[in-house]
Design an enzyme around this catalytic site. Structure first.
Site, mmCIF file in Angstrom:
data_model
loop_
_atom_site.group_PDB
_atom_site.id
_atom_site.type_symbol
_atom_site.label_atom_id
_atom_site.label_comp_id
_atom_site.label_asym_id
_atom_site.label_seq_id
_atom_site.Cartn_x
_atom_site.Cartn_y
_atom_site.Cartn_z
ATOM 1 C CG ASP A 130 15.151 -0.303 23.389
ATOM 2 O OD1 ASP A 130 15.502 -1.605 22.863
ATOM 3 O OD2 ASP A 130 14.283 0.167 23.012
ATOM 4 C CG ASP A 148 16.595 -2.797 18.472
ATOM 5 O OD1 ASP A 148 15.600 -3.404 18.003
ATOM 6 O OD2 ASP A 148 16.577 -1.988 19.574
#
Length: 173
Positions: A130, A148
């Protein structure tokens, strides 16, 4: 314009699996941005881009919002199995789409692409990379990635189609 039979089914979509190219493109974008972030950012060291947005490299062993991240590792395989099952199920759904369901096809492709992008990370690294971090007034939204974003946009498209799209199709019938 010919009169339509209200009981008639819409014609099947021509080559619905061609939408999987969108999933492949999304996977490539996701993996490319993760590789770039991993190569250029220091771990957990924010790089301010805007006053409310940082690039911050983080490794998430859990799911969304680091759900189950503090467990010893079994969750890696659970989330991998869920990603595989979801991708297979959504691909089978895509095969059954009708003509005019392009938004639904794109939405399914984005969810598949996002799920497989994060699956790659889980299988290869043992965690999901991330790096997108939004914040305001000391509050930080959990970091996320391009996969995402695809899952989120796909879910929004699915919700849109299940509500607005159904009403629109009902009015045409």
């Amino acid at each position: 314009m010919p009169e339509t039979d209200k009981g008639a089914q819409a014609a099947p979509m021509h080559k619905p699996l061609r939408w999987l190219w969108l999933a492949v493109a999304w996977i490539a974008l996701d993996l490319g941005t993760k590789a770039l972030a991993s190569a250029t950012l220091g771990y957990a060291r924010p790089l301010e881009v805007l006053p409310f947005f940082n690039l911050t490299l983080l490794h998430n062993t859990g799911a969304a919002f680091s759900f189950l991240a503090d467990h010893p590792g079994w969750q890696r395989w659970l989330f991998a199995a869920i990603a595989v099952a979801a991708s297979v199920g959504l691909t089978l759904w895509m095969r059954r789409l009708k003509a005019g369901e392009g938004l639904l096809a794109a939405s399914l492709a984005l969810v598949i692409g996002g799920a497989l992008g994060n699956l790659y990370d889980r299988l290869v690294h043992g965690y999901v990379v991330d790096f997108l971090s939004f914040h305001a007034a000391g509050w930080y939204y959990p970091a996320f990635n391009v996969a995402d974003i695809g899952i989120t946009l796909g879910a929004i498209g699915l919700i849109w189609e299940s509500t607005i799209g159904e009403r629109r199709r009902a009015r045409r019938a």
